[in-house]
Design a protein around this motif. Structure first.
Motif, PDB file in Angstrom:
ATOM      1  N   MET A   1       2.733  -8.689  -3.193  1.00  0.00           N
ATOM      2  CA  MET A   1       2.983  -7.543  -4.196  1.00  0.00           C
ATOM      3  C   MET A   1       2.948  -8.121  -5.534  1.00  0.00           C
ATOM      4  N   GLU A  58      -5.149  -2.488  -7.961  1.00  0.00           N
ATOM      5  CA  GLU A  58      -4.381  -1.700  -6.931  1.00  0.00           C
ATOM      6  C   GLU A  58      -4.333  -0.247  -7.673  1.00  0.00           C
ATOM      7  N   TYR A  60      -6.347   2.483  -6.574  1.00  0.00           N
ATOM      8  CA  TYR A  60      -7.798   3.052  -6.605  1.00  0.00           C
ATOM      9  C   TYR A  60      -8.005   4.451  -6.256  1.00  0.00           C
ATOM     10  N   ALA A  91      -5.253  -8.782  -2.987  1.00  0.00           N
ATOM     11  CA  ALA A  91      -4.188  -7.418  -3.138  1.00  0.00           C
ATOM     12  C   ALA A  91      -5.259  -6.343  -3.232  1.00  0.00           C
ATOM     13  N   ALA A  92      -6.270  -6.346  -3.835  1.00  0.00           N
ATOM     14  CA  ALA A  92      -6.984  -5.154  -3.824  1.00  0.00           C
ATOM     15  C   ALA A  92      -7.713  -4.861  -2.353  1.00  0.00           C
ATOM     16  N   GLU A  95      -5.104  -3.371  -0.153  1.00  0.00           N
ATOM     17  CA  GLU A  95      -4.974  -1.692  -0.348  1.00  0.00           C
ATOM     18  C   GLU A  95      -6.245  -1.234   0.198  1.00  0.00           C
TER      19      GLU A  95
END
Length: 274
Positions: A1, A58, A60, A91-92, A95
């Protein structure tokens, strides 16, 4: 995170995107209402890629819900304190993997960028994303595999077998036939396994010239009968049945049916060779 540094207000359309999500107007309304009720849990987080340039990392689902409602709205974005563009991309993708309804090809493209552009090994991808190695294989399928087969292989969790078939020395016709057996669900009776694939490949390569004289349906029948079902003395019986099919002689498949020229017929008086 990510650890958040600061926020910035920008028009929705001004940020760059890694991928796209589609929502109906009704779904967008439902999500927008949820975001208003839980603002702190649904941030739009971006990564600064240059002066006045931001990439959405993050949020989307929230982004596309808002975009559906008003594409010209100015909203608050939080600037994520990612150590690098690689960390931001991981990170993307984490998610993205939580969006079960997102297209397989969207996930495949992001995995490929990490694997090819960022030189991330499959083991590293599995570790960084917190997923099994087998799942990484589902999203890193060989480009030579037909796109529909790649999507189905990912859905049916048979990516490793899809790659194995693609990279084998079988000709394209035989590969096309074998791909069919990886598109069945995991517990389907005709689902290909590692063992049945090895057996089928061995039999096909040993009898290639003769198999090319048969129809695709007859070849499928032989694979089911002698590789999928693991009959005893498979190699010997494979050749025997292949000769039968070349002579257009009916071969019983089950007690009440038999296959001839790719069609299933009612019970025959013929008996299988023991």
């Amino acid at each position: 995170m990510s650890i958040y540094k600061k926020s910035i207000h920008l028009p929705l359309k001004s940020v760059s995107l890694m991928y796209y999500l589609n929502f109906s107007s009704e779904q967008a309304d439902q999500r927008t209402k949820r975001y208003k009720e839980n603002k702190s849990k649904h941030e739009l987080i971006v990564y600064k890629t240059g002066q006045n340039n931001y990439l959405l990392i993050e949020g989307y689902e929230k982004y596309f819900s808002l975009l559906k409602k008003d594409p010209n709205v100015v909203v608050k974005f939080v600037i994520g304190d990612y150590a690098s563009s690689l960390e931001a991309r991981y990170a993307a993708v984490r998610e993205l993997l939580t969006y079960e309804r997102s297209a397989w090809i969207t996930k495949m493209q992001q995995f490929k960028i990490l694997h090819v552009n960022y030189k991330q090994s499959k083991n590293t991808l599995a570790s960084k994303l917190g997923i099994p190695f087998k799942k990484v294989e589902h999203y890193l399928l060989d480009d030579a595999i037909p796109i529909k087969i790649r999507a189905k292989a990912a859905e049916c969790e048979s990516g490793q077998l899809a790659n194995a078939i693609c990279r084998s020395t079988l000709n394209e016709r035989m590969k096309t036939i074998m791909y069919e057996f990886i598109t069945y669900p995991p517990k389907h009776m005709y689902r290909l396994t590692n063992d049945s694939w090895k057996l089928a490949r061995t039999m096909i390569l040993a009898n290639m010239s003769e198999l090319m004289k048969l129809s695709n349906n007859d070849i499928r029948f032989l694979i089911v009968r002698h590789a999928i079902e693991f009959r005893k003395r498979s190699k010997e019986n494979f050749s025997y049945d292949m000769e039968k099919l070349q002579r257009k002689t009916p071969i019983p498949l089950f007690k009440s049916t038999y296959i001839m020229n790719g069609k299933q017929h009612k019970k025959s008086s013929m008996k299988l060779r023991k």
